[in-house]
Scaffold this active site. Structure first.
Site, PDB file in Angstrom:
ATOM      1  N   ARG A   1      10.408   7.578  -1.772  1.00 32.03           N
ATOM      2  CA  ARG A   1      11.800   7.689  -2.232  1.00 32.03           C
ATOM      3  C   ARG A   1      11.973   7.303  -3.699  1.00 32.03           C
ATOM      4  NH1 ARG A   1      14.199   4.303   2.692  1.00 32.03           N
ATOM      5  NH2 ARG A   1      11.987   3.830   2.983  1.00 32.03           N
TER       6      ARG A   1
ATOM      7  N   LYS B   1       5.137   2.225  -5.879  1.00 27.52           N
ATOM      8  CA  LYS B   1       6.456   1.573  -5.858  1.00 27.52           C
ATOM      9  C   LYS B   1       6.399   0.114  -6.270  1.00 27.52           C
ATOM     10  CE  LYS B   1       8.441   0.678  -1.804  1.00 27.52           C
ATOM     11  NZ  LYS B   1       9.300   0.861  -0.603  1.00 27.52           N
TER      12      LYS B   1
ATOM     13  N   ALA C   1       0.805  -1.223   0.000  1.00 31.27           N
ATOM     14  CA  ALA C   1       0.000   0.000   0.000  1.00 31.27           C
ATOM     15  C   ALA C   1       0.837   1.273   0.000  1.00 31.27           C
ATOM     16  CB  ALA C   1      -0.925   0.002   1.214  1.00 31.27           C
TER      17      ALA C   1
HETATM   18  C1  UD1 Z   1      10.536  -1.993   6.667  1.00 31.23           C
HETATM   19  C2  UD1 Z   1      10.663  -2.460   8.141  1.00 31.23           C
HETATM   20  C3  UD1 Z   1      12.135  -2.576   8.502  1.00 31.23           C
HETATM   21  C4  UD1 Z   1      12.817  -3.523   7.533  1.00 31.23           C
HETATM   22  C5  UD1 Z   1      12.597  -3.114   6.082  1.00 31.23           C
HETATM   23  C6  UD1 Z   1      13.066  -4.198   5.139  1.00 31.23           C
HETATM   24  C7  UD1 Z   1       8.745  -1.612   9.392  1.00 31.23           C
HETATM   25  C8  UD1 Z   1       8.221  -0.588  10.313  1.00 31.23           C
HETATM   26  N1  UD1 Z   1      10.021  -1.493   9.006  1.00 31.23           N
HETATM   27  O1  UD1 Z   1      11.064  -0.677   6.557  1.00 31.23           O
HETATM   28  O2  UD1 Z   1      12.263  -3.079   9.832  1.00 31.23           O
HETATM   29  O3  UD1 Z   1      14.203  -3.591   7.830  1.00 31.23           O
HETATM   30  O4  UD1 Z   1      11.210  -2.903   5.820  1.00 31.23           O
HETATM   31  O5  UD1 Z   1      12.944  -3.816   3.801  1.00 31.23           O
HETATM   32  O6  UD1 Z   1       8.017  -2.533   9.038  1.00 31.23           O
HETATM   33  N2  UD1 Z   1       3.422  -0.590   3.469  1.00 31.23           N
HETATM   34  C9  UD1 Z   1       2.053  -0.609   3.460  1.00 31.23           C
HETATM   35  N3  UD1 Z   1       1.372   0.286   4.231  1.00 31.23           N
HETATM   36  C10 UD1 Z   1       1.994   1.177   5.047  1.00 31.23           C
HETATM   37  C11 UD1 Z   1       3.407   1.188   5.039  1.00 31.23           C
HETATM   38  C12 UD1 Z   1       4.099   0.297   4.252  1.00 31.23           C
HETATM   39  O7  UD1 Z   1       1.442  -1.413   2.757  1.00 31.23           O
HETATM   40  O8  UD1 Z   1       1.294   1.927   5.719  1.00 31.23           O
HETATM   41  C13 UD1 Z   1       4.143  -1.551   2.614  1.00 31.23           C
HETATM   42  C14 UD1 Z   1       4.977  -0.888   1.524  1.00 31.23           C
HETATM   43  O9  UD1 Z   1       4.228  -0.801   0.320  1.00 31.23           O
HETATM   44  C15 UD1 Z   1       6.162  -1.837   1.375  1.00 31.23           C
HETATM   45  C16 UD1 Z   1       6.294  -2.491   2.734  1.00 31.23           C
HETATM   46  O10 UD1 Z   1       5.067  -2.269   3.403  1.00 31.23           O
HETATM   47  O11 UD1 Z   1       5.911  -2.837   0.393  1.00 31.23           O
HETATM   48  C17 UD1 Z   1       7.448  -1.917   3.541  1.00 31.23           C
HETATM   49  O12 UD1 Z   1       7.271  -0.530   3.707  1.00 31.23           O
HETATM   50  P1  UD1 Z   1       8.490   0.479   3.636  1.00 31.23           P
HETATM   51  O13 UD1 Z   1       7.961   1.836   3.844  1.00 31.23           O
HETATM   52  O14 UD1 Z   1       9.331   0.227   2.446  1.00 31.23           O
HETATM   53  O15 UD1 Z   1       9.289   0.052   4.961  1.00 31.23           O
HETATM   54  P2  UD1 Z   1      10.855   0.252   5.238  1.00 31.23           P
HETATM   55  O16 UD1 Z   1      11.096   1.636   5.656  1.00 31.23           O
HETATM   56  O17 UD1 Z   1      11.633  -0.278   4.112  1.00 31.23           O
HETATM   57 MG    MG Z   2      11.107  -0.858   2.155  1.00 33.25          MG
END
Ligand code: UD1
Ligand code: MG
Length: 450
Positions: free
Chosen positions: A15, A22, A10
């Site tokens: 970035r 993404k 979601a």
């Molecule tokens: C996340 C992890 C981190 C890990 C890293 C590995 C958390 C809080 N952090 O960080 O510990 O080392 O991934 O790659 O989980 N997403 C949603 N809804 C949201 C937020 C995110 O669906 O509200 C999805 C994004 O689309 C993505 C995934 O979750 O596919 C990860 O989100 P992202 O924001 O990339 O997390 P990181 O900062 O990479």
């Molecule tokens: Mg990530």
């Protein structure tokens, strides 16, 4: 043990600096999300739940076109990975097997690693996939307590000491379904990002005296893509692995760094792929074929012993039987080409069926499109199509027939017939010299006048 997949997809991916969500950015010809779906599918899950949010309609379309049975749920506000995972609760109501949470931006987790996580989940309540990071950068850190995982701390929230930990969180979690949603209920957003973190379920589980564990894998599997630079690094990693796999499978690549594979390319043994060949999705090349330099193939099948290119283009639905020749500047789309048939130069063959041992002369075109509809061309066995024949579809050419070069064929040709449709040749003796002299005189007169 029954498994269900929940893939978080979601996020906006700020970035990436992109209008496209993404998880839909392509890697080796498929959206990142499809890579995650594909590795998850190896577990044979009873449910595949995709959590969409940013660009939900596009994400839904991409997910369903890969797997029509996927269940799409929406996270209307992106409040963090914990909040995202919670969106699957409703559709997994009553599911009491193992839930595996994957991230849509983490494309390389292998089927072996996923099955190791499932195995570990039999003896632990919460299992997290971790990896030793060469450069832990902004990954979440795994804080261990002996063999148990004590908690996960996000980079933003970590102390200086915690930031020195190199064992990082991949994002993949396995947990019993009922327990997962129970733990998520307890997650709050009291942290540096103000988000509901999925990794917080580990600390909560430990506080309840539950058993937690880490399964580790190589860092190359857990590469999370957050920027264009990471996307291109992931593409390079994918291509290097695909080239190495091709070598293992007995494929010759004289210039491997110039050959680009798709996520699902299949190439058989003793096939040679010359420099600068690009594979789009959906290509199978059988053994003993040669794909010559600068060819582009997608959605097609090349049977053994065929030679394609140089500079050929095979588009979706091109089906080449054994020992076919498709030469330079030839485009084939939605067409079956029979054994031993040759289309060697400068042709377009679209929406057609060609029989065996037929020869298509240079410059031949199947005129398949009338501006509104597409029409089919059928050519039999042992046919000789003269150079520069226009085959105006729908049209059929019978076995052993011929067309004269330069013909525009608008009606069916009987087997063994010769079809000619061009102005008859006339010849005027001495006329060429006369004409040249006349023109030279005209030019001389013009030059005198100026
Ligand atoms: C996340 C992890 C981190 C890990 C890293 C590995 C958390 C809080 N952090 O960080 O510990 O080392 O991934 O790659 O989980 N997403 C949603 N809804 C949201 C937020 C995110 O669906 O509200 C999805 C994004 O689309 C993505 C995934 O979750 O596919 C990860 O989100 P992202 O924001 O990339 O997390 P990181 O900062 O990479
Ligand atoms: Mg990530």
């Amino acid at each position: 043990m029954k498994t269900a997949l929940v893939i978080l997809a979601a996020g906006k991916g700020t970035r990436m600096n992109s209008d496209l969500p993404k998880v839909l950015h392509p890697l080796a010809g498929a959206p990142l999300l499809v890579h995650a779906m594909q590795s998850g599918a190896s577990l044979g899950p009873s449910h595949t739940v995709i959590v969409a949010g940013h660009g939900a309609e596009l994400v839904r379309k991409a997910a369903l076109s890969h797997d029509a049975s996927a269940i799409i749920v929406e996270q209307n506000e992106q409040l963090g990975t914990g909040h995202a995972a919670k969106q699957a609760q409703e559709v997994l109501k009553g599911f009491d097997g193992t839930v595996i949470v994957l991230f849509g931006d983490t494309p390389f987790v292998s089927p072996e690693t996923l099955s190791a996580i499932c195995d570990a989940q039999r003896s632990s309540d919460v299992v997290v996939l971790g990896f030793e990071a060469e450069d832990p950068a902004r990954y979440g850190r795994l804080v261990m307590d002996g063999t148990q995982l004590d908690r996960i701390v996000e980079f933003k929230d970590a102390s200086e000491a915690e930031r020195t930990i190199t064992l990082c969180n991949s994002g993949v979690v396995a947990c019993n379904g009922t327990l997962l949603f129970d733990l998520l209920q307890a997650v709050d957003n009291d942290n540096a990002a103000g988000e509901f973190y999925l990794p917080d379920i580990v600390g909560i589980a430990r506080a309840r005296g539950l058993k937690t564990a880490v399964v580790t894998c190589d860092e190359s599997e857990t590469l999370g893509i957050n920027s264009r630079a990471e996307l291109s690094a992931a593409e390079a990693a994918f291509q290097n692995r695909a080239r190495a796999d091709a070598f293992e499978n007995g494929v010759t690549l004289p210039a491997p760094e110039t050959v680009h594979f798709a996520f699902d390319t299949v190439v058989g043994r003793d096939t040679i792929i010359e420099p600068n060949v690009v594979f789009g999705p959906g290509v199978t090349v059988e053994s003993g074929a040669t794909i010559r330099a600068f060819s582009h193939l997608e959605g097609c099948h090349v049977a053994r012993g065929s030679i394609v290119g140089p500079y050929a283009r095979l588009r979706p639905g091109a089906e080449l039987s054994e020992n076919v020749r498709v030469g330079n500047f030839v485009e084939v789309k939605n067409a079956r080409i029979g054994t031993g048939t040759k289309i060697n130069h400068l042709s377009y063959i679209g929406d057609a069926t060609l029989g065996e041992h037929t020869n298509v002369g240079a410059g031949t075109i199947t005129c398949n499109y009338d501006g509104v509809l597409k029409h089919h061309t059928e050519i039999g066995n042992h046919v000789f199509i003269g150079s520069n024949t226009m085959l105006v579809a729908p049209v059929q050419i019978g076995d052993h027939a011929m067309t004269g070069s330069g013909s525009v064929i608008t009606s069916d040709v009987e087997p063994e017939a010769l079809a000619l449709s061009r102005a008859p040749q006339i010849e005027k003796p001495g006329m060429a010299t006369k004409l040249i002299n006349l023109l030279k005189a005209k030019k001389a007169k013009q030059q005198r006048g100026s």
